[in-house]
Design a protein around this motif. Structure first.
Motif, mmCIF file in Angstrom:
data_model
loop_
_atom_site.group_PDB
_atom_site.id
_atom_site.type_symbol
_atom_site.label_atom_id
_atom_site.label_comp_id
_atom_site.label_asym_id
_atom_site.label_seq_id
_atom_site.Cartn_x
_atom_site.Cartn_y
_atom_site.Cartn_z
ATOM 1 N N LEU A 183 -2.069 6.868 -9.604
ATOM 2 C CA LEU A 183 -1.970 5.874 -8.543
ATOM 3 C C LEU A 183 -2.999 4.753 -8.759
ATOM 4 O O LEU A 183 -2.700 3.574 -8.531
ATOM 5 C CB LEU A 183 -2.172 6.527 -7.182
ATOM 6 C CG LEU A 183 -1.037 7.432 -6.699
ATOM 7 C CD1 LEU A 183 -1.435 8.149 -5.414
ATOM 8 C CD2 LEU A 183 0.251 6.641 -6.490
ATOM 9 N N LEU A 226 6.243 9.148 -3.669
ATOM 10 C CA LEU A 226 5.129 9.221 -4.607
ATOM 11 C C LEU A 226 4.923 10.639 -5.136
ATOM 12 O O LEU A 226 3.896 10.917 -5.758
ATOM 13 C CB LEU A 226 3.848 8.730 -3.929
ATOM 14 C CG LEU A 226 3.848 7.270 -3.469
ATOM 15 C CD1 LEU A 226 2.577 6.967 -2.671
ATOM 16 C CD2 LEU A 226 3.975 6.313 -4.637
ATOM 17 N N LEU A 230 4.959 1.792 0.874
ATOM 18 C CA LEU A 230 5.916 2.137 -0.180
ATOM 19 C C LEU A 230 6.737 3.357 0.218
ATOM 20 O O LEU A 230 7.959 3.383 0.064
ATOM 21 C CB LEU A 230 5.178 2.425 -1.488
ATOM 22 C CG LEU A 230 4.975 1.289 -2.488
ATOM 23 C CD1 LEU A 230 4.304 1.832 -3.735
ATOM 24 C CD2 LEU A 230 6.292 0.611 -2.841
ATOM 25 N N GLU A 231 6.057 4.377 0.726
ATOM 26 C CA GLU A 231 6.764 5.596 1.109
ATOM 27 C C GLU A 231 7.663 5.351 2.310
ATOM 28 O O GLU A 231 8.770 5.896 2.389
ATOM 29 C CB GLU A 231 5.765 6.716 1.386
ATOM 30 C CG GLU A 231 5.033 7.163 0.124
ATOM 31 C CD GLU A 231 4.263 8.447 0.310
ATOM 32 O OE1 GLU A 231 4.609 9.446 -0.351
ATOM 33 O OE2 GLU A 231 3.314 8.443 1.125
ATOM 34 N N LYS A 256 -2.046 0.818 -9.348
ATOM 35 C CA LYS A 256 -2.599 -0.254 -8.524
ATOM 36 C C LYS A 256 -3.338 -1.278 -9.372
ATOM 37 O O LYS A 256 -3.236 -2.490 -9.152
ATOM 38 C CB LYS A 256 -3.529 0.339 -7.467
ATOM 39 C CG LYS A 256 -4.055 -0.669 -6.473
ATOM 40 C CD LYS A 256 -4.859 0.013 -5.380
ATOM 41 C CE LYS A 256 -5.342 -0.977 -4.336
ATOM 42 N NZ LYS A 256 -6.104 -0.307 -3.242
ATOM 43 N N ASP A 307 0.848 -1.184 0.000
ATOM 44 C CA ASP A 307 0.000 0.000 0.000
ATOM 45 C C ASP A 307 0.890 1.243 0.000
ATOM 46 O O ASP A 307 2.098 1.184 0.241
ATOM 47 C CB ASP A 307 -0.981 -0.004 1.173
ATOM 48 C CG ASP A 307 -0.300 -0.067 2.542
ATOM 49 O OD1 ASP A 307 0.850 0.398 2.666
ATOM 50 O OD2 ASP A 307 -0.923 -0.574 3.490
ATOM 51 N N TRP A 308 0.292 2.383 -0.296
ATOM 52 C CA TRP A 308 1.077 3.614 -0.488
ATOM 53 C C TRP A 308 1.884 4.013 0.747
ATOM 54 O O TRP A 308 3.068 4.358 0.611
ATOM 55 C CB TRP A 308 0.180 4.758 -0.943
ATOM 56 C CG TRP A 308 -0.682 4.476 -2.151
ATOM 57 C CD1 TRP A 308 -1.992 4.789 -2.313
ATOM 58 C CD2 TRP A 308 -0.299 3.817 -3.382
ATOM 59 N NE1 TRP A 308 -2.459 4.370 -3.532
ATOM 60 C CE2 TRP A 308 -1.446 3.781 -4.214
ATOM 61 C CE3 TRP A 308 0.893 3.250 -3.834
ATOM 62 C CZ2 TRP A 308 -1.427 3.202 -5.478
ATOM 63 C CZ3 TRP A 308 0.905 2.666 -5.101
ATOM 64 C CH2 TRP A 308 -0.237 2.653 -5.909
ATOM 65 N N GLU A 328 -4.092 11.087 -8.259
ATOM 66 C CA GLU A 328 -4.969 9.969 -7.927
ATOM 67 C C GLU A 328 -5.193 9.046 -9.128
ATOM 68 O O GLU A 328 -5.251 7.827 -8.983
ATOM 69 C CB GLU A 328 -6.307 10.504 -7.414
ATOM 70 C CG GLU A 328 -6.217 11.162 -6.040
ATOM 71 C CD GLU A 328 -5.701 10.218 -4.970
ATOM 72 O OE1 GLU A 328 -6.107 9.037 -4.972
ATOM 73 O OE2 GLU A 328 -4.876 10.660 -4.140
#
Length: 235
Positions: A142, A134, A127-128, A146, A123-124, A139
């Motif tokens: 992204l 990102l 990842l960060e 996904k 999930d974001w 949106e």
């Protein structure tokens, strides 16, 4: 004009380079983007893919009597570097986008359980937290990421990089396009010698170029990235 071969990073296929490839072709470059072994969702054996298979696929994409500029992004940098080890004579230049050549034995994600065969897109926030910015991704992008992402075979993400004792790969002209980290920071980390992921750069006479944005510049700044690749490739 340059012949370019584009290798995507984790969870991605050739589609990830579409916008960049369009700009490069408009410049007159000959462009081919790859979907590496393990990342084709229609391949029922894809989870058996290895870094060696990916590297060989890159080599096989270059006709024996030609040379190309090899462009790799993120996790694709590992197999790209292996390809230059296997057949350095087929690559006139290697461009690494927010990635770098990695040393022998390096494991991209040592935290993975190799008994679990696939590594899905996190999930974001995760990842960060793992250092993947990102920045610049809206949106819609992204959502597309996904939707189209393919889980990475664990044998690739958690398997060691295997390089030969040959050193010809070190002579392939190399450019590092720095996005998440500045060029100044990458050079400092290289010289400090404390992080294995930057240690191979100490053996290579590379150039370092800044393109400030997040970890996926082919989506956040596709034209700027393509213009930069074109300039480097056509010197």
């Amino acid at each position: 004009m340059a012949r370019l071969l584009l290798a995507p990073g984790f969870w991605l296929g050739a589609w990830a380079w579409d916008e960049v490839a369009d700009v490069l072709r408009a410049h007159g470059d000959e462009v081919r983007a790859l979907t590496l072994p393990g990342l084709d969702p229609d391949d029922e054996n894809r989870l058996d893919a290895t870094l060696s298979m990916q590297a060989q696929a890159i080599v096989d994409a270059v006709p024996a009597d030609e040379t190309v500029v090899l462009v790799s992004h993120s996790g694709g940098g590992a197999c790209a570097y292996m390809a230059t080890d296997l057949a350095p004579e087929r690559f006139s230049h290697s461009i690494y986008v927010d990635t770098s050549p990695l040393p022998n034995g390096f494991v991209i994600n040592s935290a993975l359980d190799l008994a679990v065969r696939e590594y899905p897109l996190p999930d974001w926030p995760q990842l960060e937290a793992e250092g993947n910015s990102l920045d610049g991704l809206g949106e819609a992008m992204l959502a597309a990421f996904k939707e189209r992402a393919v889980s990475e075979p664990t044998g690739i993400a958690g398997g060691p990089l295997e390089l030969s004792d040959r050193t010809a790969r070190l002579s392939v002209p190399t450019t590092i396009i720095c996005n998440s980290f500045t060029a100044e920071m990458v050079v400092k980390l290289r010289d400090a010698g404390e992080l294995p992921m930057f240690s191979e750069l100490a053996r290579i006479d590379a150039e370092y170029i800044d393109l400030p944005t997040g970890h996926w510049p082919m989506w956040s700044k596709p034209k700027e990235l393509a213009d930069l690749i074109h300039t480097v490739a056509n010197r």
